[in-house]
Design an enzyme around this catalytic site. Structure first.
Site, PDB file in Angstrom:
ATOM      1  N   SER A  49     -50.028  69.882  89.226  1.00  0.00           N
ATOM      2  CA  SER A  49     -50.271  68.456  89.010  1.00  0.00           C
ATOM      3  C   SER A  49     -51.600  68.111  89.671  1.00  0.00           C
ATOM      4  CB  SER A  49     -49.145  67.623  89.635  1.00  0.00           C
ATOM      5  OG  SER A  49     -49.176  67.759  91.047  1.00  0.00           O
ATOM      6  N   ASP A  84     -50.802  70.031  84.854  1.00  0.00           N
ATOM      7  CA  ASP A  84     -49.615  69.256  84.484  1.00  0.00           C
ATOM      8  C   ASP A  84     -49.943  67.760  84.507  1.00  0.00           C
ATOM      9  OD1 ASP A  84     -46.910  68.861  83.903  1.00  0.00           O
ATOM     10  OD2 ASP A  84     -46.345  68.772  86.025  1.00  0.00           O
ATOM     11  N   GLY A 208     -39.104  67.526  83.148  1.00  0.00           N
ATOM     12  CA  GLY A 208     -37.950  67.092  83.941  1.00  0.00           C
ATOM     13  C   GLY A 208     -36.785  68.069  83.874  1.00  0.00           C
ATOM     14  N   ASN A 229     -40.271  72.515  81.850  1.00  0.00           N
ATOM     15  CA  ASN A 229     -40.933  72.334  83.149  1.00  0.00           C
ATOM     16  C   ASN A 229     -39.932  72.113  84.268  1.00  0.00           C
ATOM     17  OD1 ASN A 229     -43.130  72.267  81.450  1.00  0.00           O
ATOM     18  ND2 ASN A 229     -43.893  70.286  82.148  1.00  0.00           N
ATOM     19  N   THR A 232     -38.983  69.861  90.830  1.00  0.00           N
ATOM     20  CA  THR A 232     -38.161  69.368  91.939  1.00  0.00           C
ATOM     21  C   THR A 232     -37.113  70.384  92.406  1.00  0.00           C
ATOM     22  OG1 THR A 232     -38.467  67.157  91.032  1.00  0.00           O
ATOM     23  CG2 THR A 232     -36.739  67.396  92.682  1.00  0.00           C
TER      24      THR A 232
END
Ligand code: 13P
Length: 287
Positions: A49, A84, A208, A229, A232
């Site tokens: 990111s 990303d 997510g 993707n 987390t």
């Protein structure tokens, strides 16, 4: 090998499996993901990111680290280094720095502007042999300060963006970044099916990936998703293992404070998470 994501995703779409994009945050993350991909002979996409790029001291540092690691660790599986949720400027910077793949997330622009900017980047990426991901319908939740509204994409708009010649397309289908709330309604498979019908062989991307139940992941793959993707879930696994190490007082035993020991359980937890996802996505042995 650092490669564009085009070939691995075309194969995945045809073979009805998905390649995982695992976001990286530092050296430990990158090493854990690359080693797991090699061990399982799976293609892999390393996601960065804009925030994580900044944290890792800029895109050039990231390119140097990843290329060096591929060589020094003897990684032979295809690896794509991918921006990303890039801004237009971020995408250009990553292209210059040597990324092999970029995402331009123009989902927050009016569709005309998303099309114009995506089109320009298609030309640049095609010339350089890089893969390009576009997005229609913002993904919900918060990631690195970027807050998406959790929209459901308009399939016709997806078709318009796909026709520009992007490599892969992320479409909002009720998925969100981070943990899913208790009352989450699940993925919109009706929309996914419509998008798939209109976009044909275009690899579709599911953002997510954390916390989506296995049966929904499998159904999404059967409906044309070929890139998933995950971010987390690796962070949660790492944090939990590291917390347990410290709570058990292991950092106070002998040289337990040495970062190579202190972070080892967290790294093992990232590896286990990546392995579990690669097995679920069906990419094991596809390198
Ligand atoms: P999660 O953090 O929910 O796994 O989402 C990752 C992602 O979609 C990165 O773009």
């Amino acid at each position: 090998m650092l490669v564009s994501a085009k070939e691995m995703l075309t194969k995945a779409k045809a073979g009805k499996y998905a390649v995982g994009q695992f976001n990286i945050n530092n050296l430990e993350w990158t090493k854990a993901i690359l080693q797991t991909a090699e061990e399982l002979k799976s293609p892999v996409i390393l996601g960065v990111s804009e925030g994580a790029g900044k944290y890792m001291c800029g895109y050039k540092t990231v390119v140097g680290m990843v290329k060096g690691m591929i060589e020094e660790l003897g990684i032979t599986v295809p690896v794509a280094l991918h921006l990303d949720h890039g801004s237009y400027e971020g995408a250009k910077k990553c292209i210059e720095a040597g990324f092999s793949s970029v995402m331009f997330d123009g989902s927050h622009y009016p569709i005309e502007e998303n099309i114009a900017k995506t089109k320009e980047l298609v030309e640049t990426c095609n010339k350089l042999g890089l893969s390009l991901e576009a997005e229609v319908g913002a993904i919900g939740g918060e990631e690195d300060g970027v807050i998406g509204g959790g929209e459901v994409a308009d399939p016709k708009e997806c078709k318009m963006i796909a026709d520009l010649g992007v490599t892969m397309l992320a479409a909002g289908i009720g998925n969100i970044h981070g943990k899913y709330p208790e009352n989450w309604a699940g993925l919109r498979f009706d929309t996914l099916e419509e998008i798939q019908k209109l976009t044909g062989t275009m690899p579709l991307v599911l953002h997510g990936g954390t916390g989506i139940p296995a049966d929904m992941i499998k159904k999404a793959i059967s409906l044309g998703v070929s890139k998933i993707n995950v971010n987390t879930e690796c962070q949660l696994a790492f944090a939990e293992a590291t917390r347990k190490y410290i709570e058990a007082g292991k950092d106070l035993e002998g040289k337990g404070f040495d970062p190579r020991k202190l972070l080892a359980d967290g790294v093992a937890a990232i590896k286990a998470t990546v392995k579990e996802k690669m097995e679920l996505f069906g990419s094991v042995g596809k390198a």
